[in-house]
Design an enzyme around this catalytic site. Structure first.
Site, mmCIF file in Angstrom:
data_model
loop_
_atom_site.group_PDB
_atom_site.id
_atom_site.type_symbol
_atom_site.label_atom_id
_atom_site.label_comp_id
_atom_site.label_asym_id
_atom_site.label_seq_id
_atom_site.Cartn_x
_atom_site.Cartn_y
_atom_site.Cartn_z
ATOM 1 N N SER A 184 0.826 -1.196 0.000
ATOM 2 C CA SER A 184 0.000 0.000 0.000
ATOM 3 C C SER A 184 0.869 1.259 0.000
ATOM 4 C CB SER A 184 -0.955 -0.040 1.195
ATOM 5 O OG SER A 184 -1.943 0.948 1.066
ATOM 6 N N TYR A 185 0.715 2.159 0.988
ATOM 7 C CA TYR A 185 1.560 3.353 1.000
ATOM 8 C C TYR A 185 3.023 2.995 1.276
ATOM 9 C CZ TYR A 185 2.876 8.229 1.355
ATOM 10 O OH TYR A 185 3.470 9.443 1.130
ATOM 11 N N ASP A 423 -7.804 -5.987 -6.449
ATOM 12 C CA ASP A 423 -7.742 -4.758 -5.661
ATOM 13 C C ASP A 423 -8.154 -3.587 -6.541
ATOM 14 O OD1 ASP A 423 -7.137 -2.726 -3.850
ATOM 15 O OD2 ASP A 423 -5.014 -2.703 -4.415
ATOM 16 N N HIS A 476 -6.292 -6.157 -1.918
ATOM 17 C CA HIS A 476 -5.254 -5.167 -1.638
ATOM 18 C C HIS A 476 -4.140 -5.713 -0.751
ATOM 19 C CE1 HIS A 476 -3.679 -1.146 -1.345
ATOM 20 N NE2 HIS A 476 -3.762 -1.139 -0.038
#
Length: 499
Positions: A184-185, A423, A476
């Protein structure tokens, strides 16, 4: 004779320092985790946790949980795991993804979760560090400071300092191959940190880290590639019609995220209307949806809803601990831009975000007995544990990650870029596009990779040891949705074997 005696003495010293599972006991014993509330039995390997303090004014105290490999600790890689957000705790990965335990919701509701050994833990094949980063996230905190302001560059620098201090406390792991991973980030955290580590190696920072490469899952990377990924994903997945896709193509002309043209915005409205009822993190998974204020006023809180609605968020996983998910990446259609990034709790105050809540992790990690067991400071020092903090201001100040990936791979560092192909938050279409944009020669054309005689996904391998891989049917957070497949590609890639 003298040389023989030296060898005997060295062997004796090695045996003296080595524990039953092969780990040299240089690690600080005060950080050894001896038990965990909710788990009955023996740990399959040693666990350590605690704080490493960096800086002086203000002092930052970074919390880690270290799981020693169950296979061959002194030879297996050491892997740092980072969850994203920004501002989300890496206990997300520990509890819900690839940690040593599966968490079963306690009964009756509100009781401590029960922990079972996870057969697909990444500690099966690696030593793994779960780090709450930056300070102000999870159990990590700033001392004597209310100014919780940070960003990409500072976070990478702080985490590099953490690693140098960590390896000083665990010097027996310095010879092991070291990898950085996250999702993710952490698509920002990982390459920026990797660049800091490489810079430290070149500058002879001590101790010298045996850095080999990095992994990123469904990672935020580049404003343009991320921003333009959703529409092709939605069309390819059959979520929007050919007619809608053609309208968007004609009116937006390939710019789906930054156009100010009214005709483009109207076309995009058709896209968002079509996909608005889906779980953004996995379009195959059910989700709890906001009913709106008027209906909420009628029915009260969720516990008063009909049983069928209460169960709407349950997934098909054997242990239903993630009834809903708290956001760990940017909202669909809105890529991360330079400047101050709104954190998920702040976004949730303004708009309704589907799939929110992480009840089991929050319940377990806020127990005083759990905090004591893992050597975390009490709530009076760190505040309550939250999956994603609201207590920092975060500045995305590192720009696009594409130059970072190019620089790292051209210097010989291995990179595995993987995506759950269902995702919708950071769609694989954007990741596939930016990896191809590097212009590297294709060594293995797009092909299936297999686990248990079944196609588990697809991959394309490039020169400079860059691999792009998808996981079929995963969302995700790949190891959460496909734990067995995740362990397969993880272990094969770390061992340098074909996937």
């Amino acid at each position: 004779m003298a040389s023989v005696m030296i060898i005997i003495k060295q062997l004796f010293l090695f045996l003296l320092l080595t524990s039953f599972n092969g780990v040299i006991e240089a690690a600080p014993q005060g950080s050894l985790v001896t038990h965990l509330p909710g788990f009955n039995g023996s740990f399959p390997s040693k666990h350590y946790s605690g704080y490493i303090s960096i800086g002086e004014s203000p002092q930052k105290n970074l919390f880690y949980y270290f799981v020693v490999s169950e296979r061959n600790p002194l030879k297996d890689p050491v892997v740092l795991w980072l969850n994203g957000g920004p501002g989300c705790s890496s206990f997300d990965g520990f509890v819900y993804e690839h940690g040593p335990f599966n968490f079963e919701e306690g009964k009756p509701k509100g009781n401590l979760p029960r922990l079972h050994l996870n057969p697909f833990s990444w500690s099966k094949v690696s030593n793994i560090i779960y780090l709450d980063s930056p300070a102000g996230v999870g159990f990590s905190y700033w001392k004597n400071s209310s100014q919780h302001i940070t960003g990409d560059v500072e976070t990478a620098s702080d985490t590099h300092t953490f690693l140098l201090q960590w390896f000083k406390q665990f010097p027996e792991f310095l010879p092991n191959p070291f990898y950085i991973s996250g999702e993710s980030y952490a698509g920002i955290y990982v390459p920026t940190l990797a660049s800091q580590v490489v810079k430290g190696i070149k500058n002879h920072a001590k101790p010298i880290i045996n850095f080999k490469g990095y992994m990123v899952g469904n990672g935020v990377t580049d404003e343009s590639f991320d921003g333009n990924a959703l529409v092709p994903f939605a069309h390819g997945m059959g979520l929007i019609s050919d007619n809608i896709y053609k309208k968007v193509e004609a009116t937006c002309k390939g710019n789906y995220y930054d156009s100010q043209e009214n005709s483009c915005l109207l076309s995009l409205g058709l896209v968002f209307e079509a996909i608005s009822g889906l779980n953004v993190y996995d379009i195959l998974e059910p989700c709890y949806y906001d009913m709106g204020t008027e209906q909420k006023d009628k029915v009260g809180n969720k516990s008063n809803l009909p049983q069928s609605f209460q169960q709407l968020g349950a997934t098909e996983r054997p242990l239903g601990v993630r009834k809903r998910m708290f956001g760990r990446a940017w909202p669909m259609g809105a890529p991360v831009r330079d400047g101050i990034v709104q954190l998920w709790p702040q976004i949730a105050e303004k708009i309704s975000i589907p799939c929110v809540d992480d009840e089991v992790a929050t319940l377990w990690l806020n127990q005083e007995a759990v905090r004591k067991a893992i050597h975390a400071e009490p709530e009076s020092v760190t505040g309550p544990w939250m999956l994603c903090t609201r207590g920092i201001r975060y500045n995305h100040d590192a720009g696009s990650m594409i130059p970072y990936h190019r620089n790292l791979t051209l210097q010989g560092y291995r990179a595995l870029i993987f995506s759950g192909d269902h995702d919708m938050c950071v769609p694989f279409t954007g990741t596939q596009a930016w990896t191809a944009s590097l212009g590297y020669k294709i060594l293995n054309e797009w092909r299936a990779w297999v686990t248990n005689a079944q196609v588990a996904g697809y991959l394309q391998r490039y020169e400079n040891d860059l691999t792009f891989l998808t996981v079929k049917g995963a969302g995700h957070t790949v190891p959460e949705y496909k734990p067995q497949e995740a362990l397969q590609f993880y272990s094969r890639w770390l061992d340098g074997k074909p996937i």
